[in-house]
Design a protein around this motif. Structure first.
Motif, mmCIF file in Angstrom:
data_model
loop_
_atom_site.group_PDB
_atom_site.id
_atom_site.type_symbol
_atom_site.label_atom_id
_atom_site.label_comp_id
_atom_site.label_asym_id
_atom_site.label_seq_id
_atom_site.Cartn_x
_atom_site.Cartn_y
_atom_site.Cartn_z
ATOM 1 N N GLY A 76 5.094 -0.251 0.182
ATOM 2 C CA GLY A 76 6.318 -0.578 -0.531
ATOM 3 C C GLY A 76 7.329 0.549 -0.541
ATOM 4 O O GLY A 76 8.433 0.389 -1.068
ATOM 5 N N PHE A 77 6.985 1.696 0.047
ATOM 6 C CA PHE A 77 7.864 2.870 0.075
ATOM 7 C C PHE A 77 8.302 3.109 1.509
ATOM 8 O O PHE A 77 7.566 3.660 2.310
ATOM 9 C CB PHE A 77 7.117 4.084 -0.490
ATOM 10 N N PHE A 78 9.502 2.643 1.851
ATOM 11 C CA PHE A 78 10.005 2.687 3.226
ATOM 12 C C PHE A 78 8.991 2.025 4.172
ATOM 13 O O PHE A 78 8.759 2.513 5.282
ATOM 14 C CB PHE A 78 10.273 4.127 3.686
ATOM 15 N N GLY A 79 8.390 0.928 3.747
ATOM 16 C CA GLY A 79 7.342 0.292 4.536
ATOM 17 C C GLY A 79 7.640 -1.159 4.864
ATOM 18 O O GLY A 79 8.780 -1.632 4.790
ATOM 19 N N VAL A 80 6.564 -1.884 5.187
ATOM 20 C CA VAL A 80 6.690 -3.231 5.734
ATOM 21 C C VAL A 80 7.010 -4.282 4.682
ATOM 22 O O VAL A 80 7.422 -5.397 5.014
ATOM 23 C CB VAL A 80 5.395 -3.638 6.477
ATOM 24 N N VAL A 81 6.824 -3.952 3.409
ATOM 25 C CA VAL A 81 6.992 -4.958 2.364
ATOM 26 C C VAL A 81 8.407 -5.532 2.344
ATOM 27 O O VAL A 81 8.604 -6.733 2.172
ATOM 28 C CB VAL A 81 6.623 -4.371 0.984
ATOM 29 N N ARG A 82 9.400 -4.681 2.554
ATOM 30 C CA ARG A 82 10.787 -5.154 2.505
ATOM 31 C C ARG A 82 11.031 -6.237 3.550
ATOM 32 O O ARG A 82 11.640 -7.279 3.263
ATOM 33 C CB ARG A 82 11.750 -3.987 2.707
ATOM 34 N N THR A 83 10.552 -6.029 4.765
ATOM 35 C CA THR A 83 10.767 -7.019 5.816
ATOM 36 C C THR A 83 9.993 -8.304 5.534
ATOM 37 O O THR A 83 10.511 -9.410 5.701
ATOM 38 C CB THR A 83 10.348 -6.446 7.184
ATOM 39 N N LEU A 84 8.756 -8.163 5.109
ATOM 40 C CA LEU A 84 7.930 -9.350 4.853
ATOM 41 C C LEU A 84 8.488 -10.199 3.720
ATOM 42 O O LEU A 84 8.263 -11.412 3.681
ATOM 43 C CB LEU A 84 6.495 -8.927 4.528
ATOM 44 N N ARG A 85 9.226 -9.582 2.812
ATOM 45 C CA ARG A 85 9.791 -10.329 1.681
ATOM 46 C C ARG A 85 11.118 -10.998 2.013
ATOM 47 O O ARG A 85 11.710 -11.660 1.146
ATOM 48 C CB ARG A 85 9.990 -9.395 0.484
ATOM 49 N N ALA A 86 11.597 -10.852 3.231
ATOM 50 C CA ALA A 86 12.869 -11.468 3.597
ATOM 51 C C ALA A 86 12.788 -12.991 3.407
ATOM 52 O O ALA A 86 11.787 -13.615 3.750
ATOM 53 C CB ALA A 86 13.218 -11.138 5.045
ATOM 54 N N PRO A 87 13.832 -13.603 2.853
ATOM 55 C CA PRO A 87 13.790 -15.030 2.521
ATOM 56 C C PRO A 87 13.480 -15.939 3.701
ATOM 57 O O PRO A 87 12.852 -16.993 3.520
ATOM 58 C CB PRO A 87 15.197 -15.300 1.978
ATOM 59 N N VAL A 99 -1.876 5.933 -1.509
ATOM 60 C CA VAL A 99 -1.008 7.097 -1.663
ATOM 61 C C VAL A 99 -0.023 7.139 -0.492
ATOM 62 O O VAL A 99 -0.417 7.020 0.674
ATOM 63 C CB VAL A 99 -1.849 8.396 -1.694
ATOM 64 N N SER A 100 1.265 7.288 -0.799
ATOM 65 C CA SER A 100 2.262 7.344 0.268
ATOM 66 C C SER A 100 2.074 8.597 1.110
ATOM 67 O O SER A 100 1.555 9.614 0.635
ATOM 68 C CB SER A 100 3.674 7.317 -0.315
ATOM 69 N N SER A 101 2.517 8.513 2.357
ATOM 70 C CA SER A 101 2.393 9.678 3.238
ATOM 71 C C SER A 101 3.234 10.842 2.739
ATOM 72 O O SER A 101 2.888 12.011 2.958
ATOM 73 C CB SER A 101 2.796 9.300 4.668
ATOM 74 N N VAL A 102 4.337 10.554 2.038
ATOM 75 C CA VAL A 102 5.156 11.638 1.484
ATOM 76 C C VAL A 102 4.397 12.347 0.368
ATOM 77 O O VAL A 102 4.337 13.580 0.316
ATOM 78 C CB VAL A 102 6.497 11.088 0.967
ATOM 79 N N ASP A 115 11.712 16.602 -6.977
ATOM 80 C CA ASP A 115 13.054 17.115 -6.702
ATOM 81 C C ASP A 115 13.417 17.046 -5.224
ATOM 82 O O ASP A 115 14.414 17.632 -4.797
ATOM 83 C CB ASP A 115 13.172 18.560 -7.189
ATOM 84 N N ALA A 116 12.636 16.322 -4.435
ATOM 85 C CA ALA A 116 12.879 16.255 -2.986
ATOM 86 C C ALA A 116 13.700 15.022 -2.618
ATOM 87 O O ALA A 116 13.588 13.970 -3.247
ATOM 88 C CB ALA A 116 11.553 16.221 -2.229
ATOM 89 N N GLN A 117 14.510 15.183 -1.596
ATOM 90 C CA GLN A 117 15.141 14.031 -0.951
ATOM 91 C C GLN A 117 14.143 13.463 0.052
ATOM 92 O O GLN A 117 13.408 14.222 0.698
ATOM 93 C CB GLN A 117 16.406 14.455 -0.210
ATOM 94 N N VAL A 118 14.120 12.154 0.214
ATOM 95 C CA VAL A 118 13.242 11.508 1.187
ATOM 96 C C VAL A 118 14.109 10.688 2.123
ATOM 97 O O VAL A 118 14.882 9.830 1.680
ATOM 98 C CB VAL A 118 12.193 10.609 0.505
ATOM 99 N N VAL A 119 13.989 10.954 3.418
ATOM 100 C CA VAL A 119 14.803 10.247 4.414
ATOM 101 C C VAL A 119 13.914 9.730 5.538
ATOM 102 O O VAL A 119 12.825 10.249 5.776
ATOM 103 C CB VAL A 119 15.907 11.154 5.001
ATOM 104 N N VAL A 120 14.407 8.708 6.201
ATOM 105 C CA VAL A 120 13.730 8.138 7.361
ATOM 106 C C VAL A 120 14.531 8.517 8.604
ATOM 107 O O VAL A 120 15.745 8.298 8.653
ATOM 108 C CB VAL A 120 13.619 6.613 7.246
ATOM 109 N N ALA A 121 13.848 9.083 9.590
ATOM 110 C CA ALA A 121 14.515 9.482 10.829
ATOM 111 C C ALA A 121 14.015 8.630 11.986
ATOM 112 O O ALA A 121 12.827 8.610 12.278
ATOM 113 C CB ALA A 121 14.267 10.961 11.129
ATOM 114 N N HIS A 122 14.909 7.881 12.573
ATOM 115 C CA HIS A 122 14.658 7.289 13.882
ATOM 116 C C HIS A 122 15.909 7.541 14.709
ATOM 117 O O HIS A 122 16.826 8.240 14.250
ATOM 118 C CB HIS A 122 14.285 5.797 13.788
#
Length: 403
Positions: A76-87, A99-102, A115-122
């Protein structure tokens, strides 16, 4: 047809009872190769090698049976859940997190990460992720092939950072390596990996904060600060109201790279950095660079400061998103426009100079606006005029692209 899918996060530790139960009943399992090799995956289950989550979701929606998706860390943290929940897929999603990889990466480093920023890089977001690393002192980067530690190090040229590179977390091949950012391109790194990027003079308070990531309310209120804050008289293009108007036109934000050319006291550079943007401040004068550095340290923000004369010094700088030209005139503005930032602001002392700059920006394809700004400061004890300033404010924006 499947209308429900269970998403199981895996961090390398033994599966929970809930995860084993869901996986044992699955007739379809989707995941990466190392997920599909887990002994708990039923031998009779259909297996999908997870590449495009959207394609997998369509297959799951059309499957007659019980579907499970395996993912690394917390899905649920920058993962597949968002896509799977698409209407459009019509799936009800149940999540068994891990436990998240971060979180795991910071645990390996023995550091707090609230206090960290978390970003996705592709490949599409790599430049913006690098800009966040320029602007902030602690950033976790979720990398991808072609946008990993080596690419981060290359694009951070000229900015010293320390990388904590966590490869294949939770597996037998897990490895944690600490290198400086300039050395990261010298190695080949295994996927998946998380990079913790640390560095710069500013830091969070030892007592911690109240908001995860960067606190946007840190420091004094106001887009601009009084001139006396910047250790000496402001230049003619640095008045409080002119800076406020320039900030409003540019709208610097997290993920942007701002050029401040002719940075003077550093007032604009600091205020753009306070908005969360990465800043490169340029000035030909050594004392201006020193004042900008001192101002950045005073306000606890990051700024890369380069001494040199524009436009020549701009040739090797990374591509900007927005630019303020505080000095150098029409020739510098024209050179900046050649680099195609989204927005440019500058000022002129006379209408003729404003027209010259405005015509050149229009020829470069920008939509140009010009306003005559006049400000009068009053001593409120006697309500008498103390200072008056007049400037032509030019702002230019590339037309919005339509698809």
């Amino acid at each position: 047809m499947a209308d429900r899918v269970t998403v199981i996060g895996w961090d390398g530790s033994p599966l929970t009872a809930a995860a084993r139960s869901a996986l044992g009943a699955a007739t379809l399992v989707a995941g990466a190769a190392h997920h599909l090799a887990l002994p708990e995956v039923p031998p009779s289950a259909e297996r999908i090698r997870l590449g495009s989550v959207a394609l997998a979701a369509r297959r799951i929606a059309g499957h007659r049976g019980t579907a499970v998706v395996l993912a690394d860390g917390d899905p649920g943290f920058f993962g597949v859940v968002r896509t799977l929940r698409a209407p459009e897929f019509g799936l009800e999603v149940e999540v068994v997190p891990a436990v998240s990889s971060v979180a795991a990466a910071f645990a390996r480093a023995g550091m707090p990460w609230d206090d960290a920023q978390v970003v996705v890089a592709h490949r599409r977001t790599l430049r913006r992720a690098v800009n966040v690393c320029r602007a902030h002192t602690k950033v976790a980067v979720l990398t991808s092939p072609g946008a990993g530690p080596a690419e981060l190090g290359l694009l951070l040229e000229g900015v010293h950072r320390t990388f904590v590179i966590c490869e294949e977390l939770g597996t037998e091949r897990e490895q944690v390596t600490v290198v400086t950012s300039d050395k990261a391109p010298d190695h080949t790194w295994r996927d998946p990996n998380v990079v913790i990027v640390i560095g710069g003079p500013a830091g969070a308070a030892e007592s911690g904060g109240w908001l995860a990531g960067r606190d946007p309310g840190a420091g004094p209120r106001g887009w601009t600060q009084p001139g006396e804050t910047y250790d000496g008289p402001l230049g003619e293009g640095e008045t409080d109201l002119l800076r406020a108007a320039q900030l409003a036109r540019l709208g610097p934000r997290v993920g942007d790279l701002v050029w401040d050319i002719g940075c003077g006291t550093g007032a604009f550079a600091v205020e753009a950095a306070r908005a969360g943007a990465a800043v490169i401040a340029v000035d030909r004068k050594l004392d201006a660079c020193a004042r900008t550095d001192a101002a950045a340290r005073r306000f606890g923000v990051q700024a890369q400061i380069i001494q040199g004369s524009a436009p020549h010094v701009l040739e090797n700088l990374p591509e900007p998103d927005v630019v303020r030209v505080g000095g150098g005139g029409a020739a510098v503005v024209s050179a900046v426009a050649d680099r195609r930032p989204q927005r440019i602001v500058t000022h002129a002392a006379t209408r003729d100079a404003a027209e010259l700059i405005g015509r050149d920006l229009t020829e470069h394809g920008y939509d140009v606006e010009c306003a005559l700004l006049q400000s009068v400061e009053l001593d409120t004890r006697a309500w008498t005029e103390t200072e008056r300033s007049v400037a032509f404010l030019l702002s230019a924006a590339l037309p919005e692209r339509t698809v």
